[in-house]
Design a protein around this motif. Structure first.
Motif, mmCIF file in Angstrom:
data_model
loop_
_atom_site.group_PDB
_atom_site.id
_atom_site.type_symbol
_atom_site.label_atom_id
_atom_site.label_comp_id
_atom_site.label_asym_id
_atom_site.label_seq_id
_atom_site.Cartn_x
_atom_site.Cartn_y
_atom_site.Cartn_z
ATOM 1 N N ILE A 204 0.851 -1.199 0.000
ATOM 2 C CA ILE A 204 0.000 0.000 0.000
ATOM 3 C C ILE A 204 0.882 1.243 0.000
ATOM 4 O O ILE A 204 1.941 1.273 0.626
ATOM 5 C CB ILE A 204 -0.990 0.051 1.189
ATOM 6 C CG1 ILE A 204 -0.259 0.180 2.539
ATOM 7 C CG2 ILE A 204 -1.946 -1.136 1.208
ATOM 8 C CD1 ILE A 204 -1.109 0.835 3.604
ATOM 9 N N ASN A 205 0.453 2.261 -0.736
ATOM 10 C CA ASN A 205 1.177 3.532 -0.803
ATOM 11 C C ASN A 205 0.173 4.666 -0.917
ATOM 12 O O ASN A 205 -0.982 4.441 -1.284
ATOM 13 C CB ASN A 205 2.098 3.555 -2.036
ATOM 14 C CG ASN A 205 3.354 2.730 -1.781
ATOM 15 O OD1 ASN A 205 4.043 2.920 -0.784
ATOM 16 N ND2 ASN A 205 3.605 1.770 -2.661
ATOM 17 N N SER A 206 0.632 5.862 -0.635
ATOM 18 C CA SER A 206 -0.232 7.033 -0.769
ATOM 19 C C SER A 206 -0.790 7.135 -2.179
ATOM 20 O O SER A 206 -0.104 6.793 -3.138
ATOM 21 C CB SER A 206 0.569 8.304 -0.491
ATOM 22 O OG SER A 206 0.588 8.541 0.861
ATOM 23 N N THR A 207 -2.039 7.590 -2.265
ATOM 24 C CA THR A 207 -2.641 7.842 -3.581
ATOM 25 C C THR A 207 -3.008 9.328 -3.645
ATOM 26 O O THR A 207 -2.867 10.043 -2.654
ATOM 27 C CB THR A 207 -3.936 7.018 -3.754
ATOM 28 O OG1 THR A 207 -4.934 7.594 -2.905
ATOM 29 C CG2 THR A 207 -3.734 5.559 -3.403
ATOM 30 N N SER A 208 -3.500 9.750 -4.787
ATOM 31 C CA SER A 208 -3.881 11.171 -4.911
ATOM 32 C C SER A 208 -5.188 11.452 -4.178
ATOM 33 O O SER A 208 -5.579 12.602 -4.023
ATOM 34 C CB SER A 208 -4.008 11.548 -6.380
ATOM 35 O OG SER A 208 -4.884 10.626 -6.992
ATOM 36 N N ILE A 209 -5.905 10.401 -3.742
ATOM 37 C CA ILE A 209 -7.205 10.636 -3.091
ATOM 38 C C ILE A 209 -7.241 10.042 -1.676
ATOM 39 O O ILE A 209 -8.285 9.609 -1.201
ATOM 40 C CB ILE A 209 -8.368 10.072 -3.953
ATOM 41 C CG1 ILE A 209 -8.158 8.561 -4.195
ATOM 42 C CG2 ILE A 209 -8.506 10.822 -5.254
ATOM 43 C CD1 ILE A 209 -9.419 7.854 -4.669
ATOM 44 N N ASP A 210 -6.114 10.063 -1.008
ATOM 45 C CA ASP A 210 -6.049 9.492 0.353
ATOM 46 C C ASP A 210 -7.074 10.113 1.305
ATOM 47 O O ASP A 210 -7.204 11.341 1.349
ATOM 48 C CB ASP A 210 -4.677 9.771 0.989
ATOM 49 C CG ASP A 210 -3.604 8.838 0.465
ATOM 50 O OD1 ASP A 210 -3.926 8.013 -0.398
ATOM 51 O OD2 ASP A 210 -2.472 8.974 0.936
ATOM 52 N N THR A 211 -7.747 9.286 2.070
ATOM 53 C CA THR A 211 -8.491 9.795 3.225
ATOM 54 C C THR A 211 -7.502 9.904 4.382
ATOM 55 O O THR A 211 -6.411 9.330 4.332
ATOM 56 C CB THR A 211 -9.610 8.812 3.632
ATOM 57 O OG1 THR A 211 -8.981 7.562 3.944
ATOM 58 C CG2 THR A 211 -10.632 8.635 2.521
ATOM 59 N N LYS A 212 -7.907 10.617 5.432
ATOM 60 C CA LYS A 212 -7.036 10.731 6.619
ATOM 61 C C LYS A 212 -6.753 9.348 7.197
ATOM 62 O O LYS A 212 -5.635 9.039 7.598
ATOM 63 C CB LYS A 212 -7.706 11.608 7.690
ATOM 64 C CG LYS A 212 -7.745 13.063 7.335
ATOM 65 C CD LYS A 212 -6.405 13.712 7.647
ATOM 66 C CE LYS A 212 -6.367 15.130 7.115
ATOM 67 N NZ LYS A 212 -5.016 15.604 6.809
ATOM 68 N N LEU A 217 -2.920 4.568 7.956
ATOM 69 C CA LEU A 217 -2.466 3.202 7.648
ATOM 70 C C LEU A 217 -1.089 3.211 6.978
ATOM 71 O O LEU A 217 -0.230 2.383 7.299
ATOM 72 C CB LEU A 217 -3.458 2.513 6.709
ATOM 73 C CG LEU A 217 -4.727 1.925 7.292
ATOM 74 C CD1 LEU A 217 -5.462 1.111 6.229
ATOM 75 C CD2 LEU A 217 -4.413 1.022 8.484
ATOM 76 N N VAL A 218 -0.886 4.142 6.043
ATOM 77 C CA VAL A 218 0.401 4.213 5.337
ATOM 78 C C VAL A 218 1.509 4.551 6.333
ATOM 79 O O VAL A 218 2.590 3.943 6.315
ATOM 80 C CB VAL A 218 0.353 5.244 4.182
ATOM 81 C CG1 VAL A 218 1.734 5.422 3.558
ATOM 82 C CG2 VAL A 218 -0.645 4.792 3.118
ATOM 83 N N LYS A 219 1.205 5.489 7.230
ATOM 84 C CA LYS A 219 2.217 5.858 8.251
ATOM 85 C C LYS A 219 2.520 4.672 9.161
ATOM 86 O O LYS A 219 3.668 4.414 9.510
ATOM 87 C CB LYS A 219 1.689 7.025 9.109
ATOM 88 C CG LYS A 219 2.050 8.364 8.537
ATOM 89 C CD LYS A 219 1.838 9.455 9.579
ATOM 90 C CE LYS A 219 1.536 10.768 8.892
ATOM 91 N NZ LYS A 219 0.478 11.557 9.504
ATOM 92 N N LEU A 220 1.478 3.961 9.555
ATOM 93 C CA LEU A 220 1.660 2.781 10.410
ATOM 94 C C LEU A 220 2.581 1.776 9.717
ATOM 95 O O LEU A 220 3.539 1.272 10.307
ATOM 96 C CB LEU A 220 0.294 2.127 10.685
ATOM 97 C CG LEU A 220 0.355 0.734 11.310
ATOM 98 C CD1 LEU A 220 0.756 0.823 12.777
ATOM 99 C CD2 LEU A 220 -0.963 -0.003 11.177
#
Ligand code: NAP
Length: 267
Positions: A204-212, A217-220
């Motif tokens: 999983i990686n950041s997308t252009s439409i990330d929710t908070k 989850l990405v940070k975790l």
């Protein structure tokens, strides 16, 4: 141990602390201990002579010389998987006096059992787990939890001076039996790691439409996979409660999936 008074109201006790295992977590702890004025010396499987030179720490390549260096506390910061091999190879006859052995392993029953089995009877034993690391503790330790179990303590002064290192930084000090720690940690820390590693497998990686929440989850994932695989596997192999939590997670995922399939079939 030496006692010095900088004013009538503040007395500081400086300890000689020998760190065994100068990996990421040993280095992280050493920095605050040095800041507090404690004398740090260390030994490790790898050669950290150069880094220790920069930090003003004596690095011992030789375990005999390290144990002879007359420490108040020997702080075990090796990986969970290597603790057994490391302490069984220690030449305890080199110790000059009864010494407090403390560990920081993220599993506690395993550490306690090994220390009681291998250390000389006259050594004191303090099992601890700082519930934070180089990432979560990078801006200080205030309000971060420090769990400890006074397994075999006779020299109260040394033990309380050691605990004060964490208390004086503002840690939330929590005395707890090793078994209770492992039961709770399997359901909190191990679960966090297993979910983060699963997210990492999914890439999983950041997308252009990330929710908070997705950013969380990405940070975790990013912060947890920075810890070594040795640490992660140690949490599983040496915590008797971890296997059950892994099974609970698999069952829960199946249940959630089944609920979705049932709803789809109803419509
Ligand atoms: N990182 C955290 O946030 C955190 C928080 C609380 C507690 N802890 C605990 O702190 C301890 C150290 O954690 P860590 O983050 O530094 O990473 P780690 O991968 O768990 O341990 C690295 C340390 O273990 C030593 N080591 C590994 N295999 C060895 C072997 N076969 N023989 C001798 N030494 C060996 C390494 O020595 P060399 O570097 O010399 O190779 C290094 O000092 C672990 O017990 C962990 O559970 C970690």
């Amino acid at each position: 141990m030496s006692v010095s008074s900088s004013s009538s109201s503040s007395t500081s006790i400086t300890l000689k602390i020998g760190i065994v295992g100068f990996g990421p977590f040993g280095q992280f702890l050493a920095k605050t201990m040095i800041k507090q004025g404690h004398a740090i010396r260390t030994t490790s499987r790898s050669d950290y002579t150069q880094l220790c030179g920069h930090l003003g720490i004596t690095f011992f390549r030789n375990m005999d010389a390290f144990l002879e260096s007359d420490n108040d506390v020997i702080l075990l910061c090796t990986s969970i998987l290597s603790l057994s091999e490391v302490i069984k190879a220690m030449p305890f006859h080199c110790l000059k006096r009864p010494t407090l052995f403390a560990d920081v392993l993220s599993v506690k029953e395993h550490a306690r059992d090994l220390l009681l089995q291998v250390l000389p009877e006259e050594a004191d034993v303090l099992c601890t787990h700082p519930m934070f690391g180089p990432e979560s503790g990078k801006d200080g330790w205030k309000d971060l939890t420090f769990v400890y179990d006074r397994v075999r303590i006779r020299d109260e002064a040394i033990c309380s001076s050691f605990l004060k290192i964490f208390g004086s930084e503002g840690c939330k000090m929590l005395e707890m039996p090793c078994e209770e720690h492992d039961r709770l940690a399997a359901r909190s820390q191990f679960l966090t790691h297993i979910i983060a590693r699963t997210l990492s497998e999914m890439e999983i990686n950041s997308t252009s439409i990330d929710t908070k929440n997705f950013q969380t989850l990405v940070k975790l994932k990013e912060s947890t996979v920075r810890d070594s695989f040795d640490l992660f596997s140690g949490l599983f192999i040496h915590n008797k409660f971890a296997k059950q939590e892994l099974e609970n997670l698999e069952l829960a995922l199946d249940k959630v999936k089944q609920k979705l399939l049932d709803r789809m079939n109803e419509s």
